[in-house]
Motif scaffolding. Sequence first.
Motif, PDB file in Angstrom:
ATOM      1  N   LYS A  10       0.825  -1.206   0.000  1.00 40.81           N
ATOM      2  CA  LYS A  10       0.000   0.000   0.000  1.00 40.81           C
ATOM      3  C   LYS A  10       0.859   1.255   0.000  1.00 40.81           C
ATOM      4  O   LYS A  10       1.747   1.397   0.816  1.00 40.81           O
ATOM      5  CB  LYS A  10      -0.925   0.020   1.224  1.00 40.81           C
ATOM      6  N   MET A  13      -3.374   4.497   2.604  1.00 41.35           N
ATOM      7  CA  MET A  13      -4.355   3.736   3.367  1.00 41.35           C
ATOM      8  C   MET A  13      -5.595   4.578   3.551  1.00 41.35           C
ATOM      9  O   MET A  13      -5.513   5.787   3.799  1.00 41.35           O
ATOM     10  CB  MET A  13      -3.814   3.326   4.739  1.00 41.35           C
ATOM     11  N   ASP A 102      -9.238   0.356   4.815  1.00 42.03           N
ATOM     12  CA  ASP A 102      -8.197  -0.629   5.093  1.00 42.03           C
ATOM     13  C   ASP A 102      -8.027  -0.862   6.589  1.00 42.03           C
ATOM     14  O   ASP A 102      -7.499  -1.895   7.004  1.00 42.03           O
ATOM     15  CB  ASP A 102      -6.852  -0.145   4.520  1.00 42.03           C
TER      16      ASP A 102
END
Length: 391
Positions: A10, A13, A102
Amino acid sequence: MTKEQRTKNKEQMKVIGLMSGTSVDGVDAALVEISGHRENLDVTLLAAETYPYPEWLQREILAVCAGKALTMKEFCELDDAIAQQFAKRAQQLEKDTGTAADLIGSHGQTVFHRPPQDTLGYSLQLGRGAVIAHLSQRPTVSNFRAADIAQNGQGAPLVPKVDACLLSHPSQTRCVQNIGGISNVTYLPPRSQPDWDNKIVGWDNGPGNSLLDLAVQCLTGGEQYYDENGQWAAQGTPNLKLLENWLETDFFQQPPPKSTGRELFGADYFERVWKQAQDYDLSPADLLASLTELTVSAIAQDYQRFLPQLPETILLCGGGSRNHYLKQRLQQTFPEVEVTTTDAVGLDSHAKEAIAFAVLAYWRYWDQFPSNLPQVTGAKKSVLLGEIAPP
């Protein structure tokens, strides 16, 4: 998941921050997109909403905060009910925005707070992170105060490092003044000052909206819960003799670090205030004006006693930032200081605390970044805040 895996998987986020403060109005939820490292973050607010508690749950929380005894079965049921509300609101925000988070950061609902004295402090937030993680199927960071308290800290306020990250200015001295049920301040020196981050201070000032809300509920027989925009209080005149008496409370004389809650400025304190007010034959508006003046005076007294200097700007946030009369009284108290809200510098004043817990969760889960400030809480050292519950 290791930090390396998270970094690889990632670049950004999406995090939901969840917060319910001492006003017990409901659940503040903020969905933000965060990227960056440590204090060097980009934080974008995607959506924010306040979801009122069901009336029965709000009543029960307030009763427990006022000292209502519970069986262990009742306690567990309340803990679960709050967690279910928090998870439901996170899911609702995802649904309304069409965006999957997330990570969730949940402050929970404080029902008891005891600052450290001769022993460690204790602070209890209901709404277990494990339940939120299970129901939402999102990793959840919660129980943020415990690690700071274990280092002999106050466990509050916890957002000054976030304030420094999002609201500090290169050349201007600022105070971020949150006014929820309890009011608290973060003092931010200019970033251009040498060692500026170690000069950040913050603490709880005293009652924010807690006593005002109790007064409105008492005066209206429970038909109203707050004085919208401070319109009622604006019609009254503060009683300065009463104010002087109230300001003798030990907490107002205590130097930082300090924190408080409804244990001090709650139903019992209001009952004493109410009885004292009867001796002065105050109108309802006079009582509300006097309680507003208590909030303003506690803030002003702390600034004058404990800040290195007065700020150039006071940035208001929290429910009290919508109280026009309170804001007006602060401006009149500090005529040479600009009193505005965090909205004026690009941070939603109503969602600010929920945003802060999204950032604290990000720092804990992804960055492994200690996020308390020992000079604020009195903790022995800086530590990671929050416990991670996997989905």
